[in-house]
Design a protein around this motif. Structure first.
Motif, PDB file in Angstrom:
ATOM      1  N   ILE A  58      46.729  37.452  45.724  1.00 25.73           N
ATOM      2  CA  ILE A  58      46.332  38.757  45.193  1.00 25.73           C
ATOM      3  C   ILE A  58      45.426  38.578  43.979  1.00 25.73           C
ATOM      4  O   ILE A  58      45.526  37.587  43.250  1.00 25.73           O
ATOM      5  CB  ILE A  58      47.553  39.612  44.754  1.00 25.73           C
ATOM      6  N   GLN A  59      44.542  39.551  43.807  1.00 25.53           N
ATOM      7  CA  GLN A  59      43.743  39.667  42.595  1.00 25.53           C
ATOM      8  C   GLN A  59      44.332  40.844  41.816  1.00 25.53           C
ATOM      9  O   GLN A  59      44.526  41.917  42.382  1.00 25.53           O
ATOM     10  CB  GLN A  59      42.277  39.961  42.944  1.00 25.53           C
ATOM     11  N   ASN A  60      44.607  40.629  40.525  1.00 25.51           N
ATOM     12  CA  ASN A  60      45.207  41.687  39.696  1.00 25.51           C
ATOM     13  C   ASN A  60      44.159  42.380  38.838  1.00 25.51           C
ATOM     14  O   ASN A  60      43.250  41.728  38.319  1.00 25.51           O
ATOM     15  CB  ASN A  60      46.271  41.092  38.769  1.00 25.51           C
ATOM     16  N   TYR A  61      44.323  43.678  38.689  1.00 28.46           N
ATOM     17  CA  TYR A  61      43.372  44.457  37.884  1.00 28.46           C
ATOM     18  C   TYR A  61      44.118  45.454  37.013  1.00 28.46           C
ATOM     19  O   TYR A  61      45.191  45.949  37.372  1.00 28.46           O
ATOM     20  CB  TYR A  61      42.414  45.222  38.787  1.00 28.46           C
ATOM     21  N   THR A  62      43.477  45.761  35.893  1.00 28.25           N
ATOM     22  CA  THR A  62      43.974  46.828  35.049  1.00 28.25           C
ATOM     23  C   THR A  62      42.847  47.846  34.888  1.00 28.25           C
ATOM     24  O   THR A  62      41.660  47.488  34.928  1.00 28.25           O
ATOM     25  CB  THR A  62      44.456  46.270  33.681  1.00 28.25           C
ATOM     26  N   CYS A  63      43.214  49.112  34.739  1.00 25.25           N
ATOM     27  CA  CYS A  63      42.210  50.163  34.619  1.00 25.25           C
ATOM     28  C   CYS A  63      41.758  50.257  33.161  1.00 25.25           C
ATOM     29  O   CYS A  63      42.526  50.644  32.279  1.00 25.25           O
ATOM     30  CB  CYS A  63      42.791  51.501  35.098  1.00 25.25           C
ATOM     31  N   ALA A  64      40.518  49.879  32.920  1.00 20.29           N
ATOM     32  CA  ALA A  64      39.984  49.901  31.560  1.00 20.29           C
ATOM     33  C   ALA A  64      39.598  51.329  31.159  1.00 20.29           C
ATOM     34  O   ALA A  64      39.477  52.201  32.004  1.00 20.29           O
ATOM     35  CB  ALA A  64      38.771  48.971  31.473  1.00 20.29           C
ATOM     36  N   TYR A  69      37.999  49.094  36.993  1.00 14.34           N
ATOM     37  CA  TYR A  69      39.005  48.046  36.961  1.00 14.34           C
ATOM     38  C   TYR A  69      38.433  46.755  36.378  1.00 14.34           C
ATOM     39  O   TYR A  69      37.298  46.384  36.680  1.00 14.34           O
ATOM     40  CB  TYR A  69      39.533  47.778  38.369  1.00 14.34           C
ATOM     41  N   SER A  70      39.218  46.079  35.560  1.00 13.23           N
ATOM     42  CA  SER A  70      38.816  44.741  35.127  1.00 13.23           C
ATOM     43  C   SER A  70      39.905  43.746  35.512  1.00 13.23           C
ATOM     44  O   SER A  70      41.095  44.074  35.563  1.00 13.23           O
ATOM     45  CB  SER A  70      38.522  44.707  33.632  1.00 13.23           C
ATOM     46  N   SER A  71      39.449  42.531  35.796  1.00 14.68           N
ATOM     47  CA  SER A  71      40.339  41.496  36.336  1.00 14.68           C
ATOM     48  C   SER A  71      41.349  41.035  35.294  1.00 14.68           C
ATOM     49  O   SER A  71      41.019  40.834  34.125  1.00 14.68           O
ATOM     50  CB  SER A  71      39.504  40.308  36.800  1.00 14.68           C
ATOM     51  N   THR A  72      42.597  40.865  35.721  1.00 14.21           N
ATOM     52  CA  THR A  72      43.605  40.273  34.836  1.00 14.21           C
ATOM     53  C   THR A  72      44.190  39.013  35.467  1.00 14.21           C
ATOM     54  O   THR A  72      45.290  38.607  35.139  1.00 14.21           O
ATOM     55  CB  THR A  72      44.740  41.277  34.531  1.00 14.21           C
ATOM     56  N   GLY A  73      43.435  38.425  36.397  1.00 16.91           N
ATOM     57  CA  GLY A  73      43.889  37.171  36.971  1.00 16.91           C
ATOM     58  C   GLY A  73      44.207  37.291  38.446  1.00 16.91           C
ATOM     59  O   GLY A  73      43.981  38.334  39.067  1.00 16.91           O
ATOM     60  N   ALA A  74      44.723  36.215  38.981  1.00 13.03           N
ATOM     61  CA  ALA A  74      45.028  36.154  40.403  1.00 13.03           C
ATOM     62  C   ALA A  74      46.136  35.147  40.613  1.00 13.03           C
ATOM     63  O   ALA A  74      46.395  34.315  39.740  1.00 13.03           O
ATOM     64  CB  ALA A  74      43.794  35.736  41.198  1.00 13.03           C
ATOM     65  N   PHE A 194      34.976  25.247  44.587  1.00 12.90           N
ATOM     66  CA  PHE A 194      34.200  26.342  45.167  1.00 12.90           C
ATOM     67  C   PHE A 194      35.152  27.341  45.802  1.00 12.90           C
ATOM     68  O   PHE A 194      36.079  26.952  46.509  1.00 12.90           O
ATOM     69  CB  PHE A 194      33.233  25.825  46.241  1.00 12.90           C
ATOM     70  N   ARG A 195      34.920  28.618  45.518  1.00  8.06           N
ATOM     71  CA  ARG A 195      35.611  29.690  46.223  1.00  8.06           C
ATOM     72  C   ARG A 195      34.580  30.353  47.121  1.00  8.06           C
ATOM     73  O   ARG A 195      33.644  30.981  46.616  1.00  8.06           O
ATOM     74  CB  ARG A 195      36.189  30.709  45.238  1.00  8.06           C
ATOM     75  N   ILE A 196      34.739  30.178  48.435  1.00  3.82           N
ATOM     76  CA  ILE A 196      33.759  30.726  49.382  1.00  3.82           C
ATOM     77  C   ILE A 196      34.490  31.458  50.507  1.00  3.82           C
ATOM     78  O   ILE A 196      35.718  31.377  50.616  1.00  3.82           O
ATOM     79  CB  ILE A 196      32.861  29.608  49.973  1.00  3.82           C
ATOM     80  N   GLN A 197      33.705  32.121  51.346  1.00  5.66           N
ATOM     81  CA  GLN A 197      34.277  32.839  52.501  1.00  5.66           C
ATOM     82  C   GLN A 197      35.450  33.726  52.071  1.00  5.66           C
ATOM     83  O   GLN A 197      36.527  33.692  52.662  1.00  5.66           O
ATOM     84  CB  GLN A 197      34.707  31.849  53.597  1.00  5.66           C
ATOM     85  N   THR A 198      35.235  34.485  51.029  1.00  2.00           N
ATOM     86  CA  THR A 198      36.280  35.377  50.531  1.00  2.00           C
ATOM     87  C   THR A 198      36.447  36.562  51.482  1.00  2.00           C
ATOM     88  O   THR A 198      35.481  37.011  52.111  1.00  2.00           O
ATOM     89  CB  THR A 198      35.910  35.908  49.142  1.00  2.00           C
ATOM     90  N   ARG A 199      37.658  37.030  51.577  1.00  2.00           N
ATOM     91  CA  ARG A 199      37.951  38.260  52.330  1.00  2.00           C
ATOM     92  C   ARG A 199      38.892  39.093  51.466  1.00  2.00           C
ATOM     93  O   ARG A 199      39.978  38.624  51.111  1.00  2.00           O
ATOM     94  CB  ARG A 199      38.623  37.943  53.672  1.00  2.00           C
ATOM     95  N   GLY A 200      38.461  40.301  51.135  1.00  2.00           N
ATOM     96  CA  GLY A 200      39.304  41.197  50.346  1.00  2.00           C
ATOM     97  C   GLY A 200      39.277  40.876  48.867  1.00  2.00           C
ATOM     98  O   GLY A 200      38.460  40.094  48.377  1.00  2.00           O
ATOM     99  N   GLY A 201      40.162  41.522  48.121  1.00  2.00           N
ATOM    100  CA  GLY A 201      40.338  41.233  46.703  1.00  2.00           C
ATOM    101  C   GLY A 201      39.602  42.153  45.746  1.00  2.00           C
ATOM    102  O   GLY A 201      39.889  42.143  44.547  1.00  2.00           O
ATOM    103  N   GLN A 202      38.636  42.949  46.248  1.00  2.00           N
ATOM    104  CA  GLN A 202      37.897  43.849  45.338  1.00  2.00           C
ATOM    105  C   GLN A 202      38.710  45.119  45.066  1.00  2.00           C
ATOM    106  O   GLN A 202      39.340  45.666  45.963  1.00  2.00           O
ATOM    107  CB  GLN A 202      36.545  44.237  45.933  1.00  2.00           C
ATOM    108  N   PRO A 203      38.660  45.606  43.821  1.00  2.00           N
ATOM    109  CA  PRO A 203      39.365  46.848  43.489  1.00  2.00           C
ATOM    110  C   PRO A 203      38.516  48.060  43.883  1.00  2.00           C
ATOM    111  O   PRO A 203      37.329  47.906  44.156  1.00  2.00           O
ATOM    112  CB  PRO A 203      39.474  46.766  41.970  1.00  2.00           C
ATOM    113  N   PRO A 204      39.109  49.249  43.887  1.00  2.00           N
ATOM    114  CA  PRO A 204      38.304  50.467  44.069  1.00  2.00           C
ATOM    115  C   PRO A 204      37.245  50.539  42.962  1.00  2.00           C
ATOM    116  O   PRO A 204      37.419  49.945  41.890  1.00  2.00           O
ATOM    117  CB  PRO A 204      39.326  51.600  43.908  1.00  2.00           C
ATOM    118  N   THR A 205      36.157  51.273  43.203  1.00  2.00           N
ATOM    119  CA  THR A 205      35.044  51.276  42.253  1.00  2.00           C
ATOM    120  C   THR A 205      35.371  52.016  40.962  1.00  2.00           C
ATOM    121  O   THR A 205      34.750  51.781  39.938  1.00  2.00           O
ATOM    122  CB  THR A 205      33.777  51.911  42.878  1.00  2.00           C
TER     123      THR A 205
END
Ligand SMILES: *[C@@H]1O[C@H](CO)[C@@H](O)[C@H](O)[C@H]1NC(C)=O
Length: 229
Positions: A58-64, A69-74, A194-205
């Motif tokens: 999972i990628q974690n986000y907090t609502c700034a 959303y800004s990243s708070t880690g994974a 290298f982190r490649i071929q990612t699928r998912g993980g983006q937060p809502p805009t």
């Protein structure tokens, strides 16, 4: 349906060569495939791949306060795909994401990976998570840590990375997190990741400030180059 795709994908190994290992195969000749027309991610020329894994997490986000959303880690579990035919890496990544996406919330990444073992026991390489930046003491740094899994007994089998290159995902930048190149700044597991071929993980805009933190499921390939321990 998914299970049968996995059966085909992973049991083809056994059919092709009964003695073929399912983990820990030599990947030093594996070719990293990077998008053309960009200069951020560059295939290393002085070191070879040592580990190739699929990360499930999972990628974690907090609502700034700005309403984004800004990243708070994974946090992710990495499992070994070194013995898979390289022509199947991308399909495998996609299939694992399809499975992870639909997995009930109650299932951890580790449990989903273990489910693959009904077909062919996957081997956990290690964990990926974030720590306080060990150089500056502030901010977060990504860490890949194999000391509790495939490299038990090697206390330096970890690497802390610093981002050296970043491109939006060529697959779908809205849904898939960026592809990255990171340099190792601590630990002996790798010189570059290298982190490649990612699928998912983006937060809502956008988000409403004050709403709870979110976690977004993702899968990606991790290629670790040039480890020594
Ligand atoms: C991410 O969020 C989950 C809850 O969804 C939490 O359990 C985990 O500790 C968080 N990890 C990081 C690195 O922030």
């Amino acid at each position: 349906m998914l299970a049968s795709i996995f059966t085909i994908l992973f049991s083809s190994l056994a059919l092709a060569a009964p003695s073929l290992k399912i983990s820990g195969c030599d990947v030093s000749k594996a070719k990293l495939s990077l998008p053309t027309g960009q200069t951020q991610l560059v295939t290393p020329t002085t070191t070879a791949p040592a580990f190739i894994g699929i990360g499930v997490g999972i990628q974690n986000y907090t609502c700034a306060s700005a309403g984004t959303y800004s990243s708070t880690g994974a946090v992710a579990e990495l499992f070994d795909i070194s013995c898979l035919n390289p022509s199947l890496y991308t399909d495998a990544t996609e299939l694992v994401f399809d499975l992870w996406k639909v997995a009930p919330k109650s299932l951890t990444a580790q449990q989903v990976i273990n489910d693959l073992s009904l077909i062919k026991s996957p081997v956990i390489l290690g964990q990926h998570y974030f720590i306080t930046n060990p150089i500056t003491g502030t901010g977060l740094s990504p860490k890949w840590d194999f000391t509790s899994a495939s490299e038990k007994g090697h206390s330096n089998a970890f690497v802390v990375g610093a981002k050296a290159g970043d491109i939006v995902a060529p697959t779908n930048p809205t849904t898939d997190v960026d592809w990255l190149m990171l340099n190792g700044v601590q630990g002996d597991l790798a010189k570059q990741v290298f982190r490649i071929q990612t699928r998912g993980g983006q937060p809502p805009t956008s988000c409403t400030p004050g709403t709870p933190d979110i976690s977004v499921k993702y899968v990606s390939q991790y290629w670790l180059f040039g480890g020594s321990f």
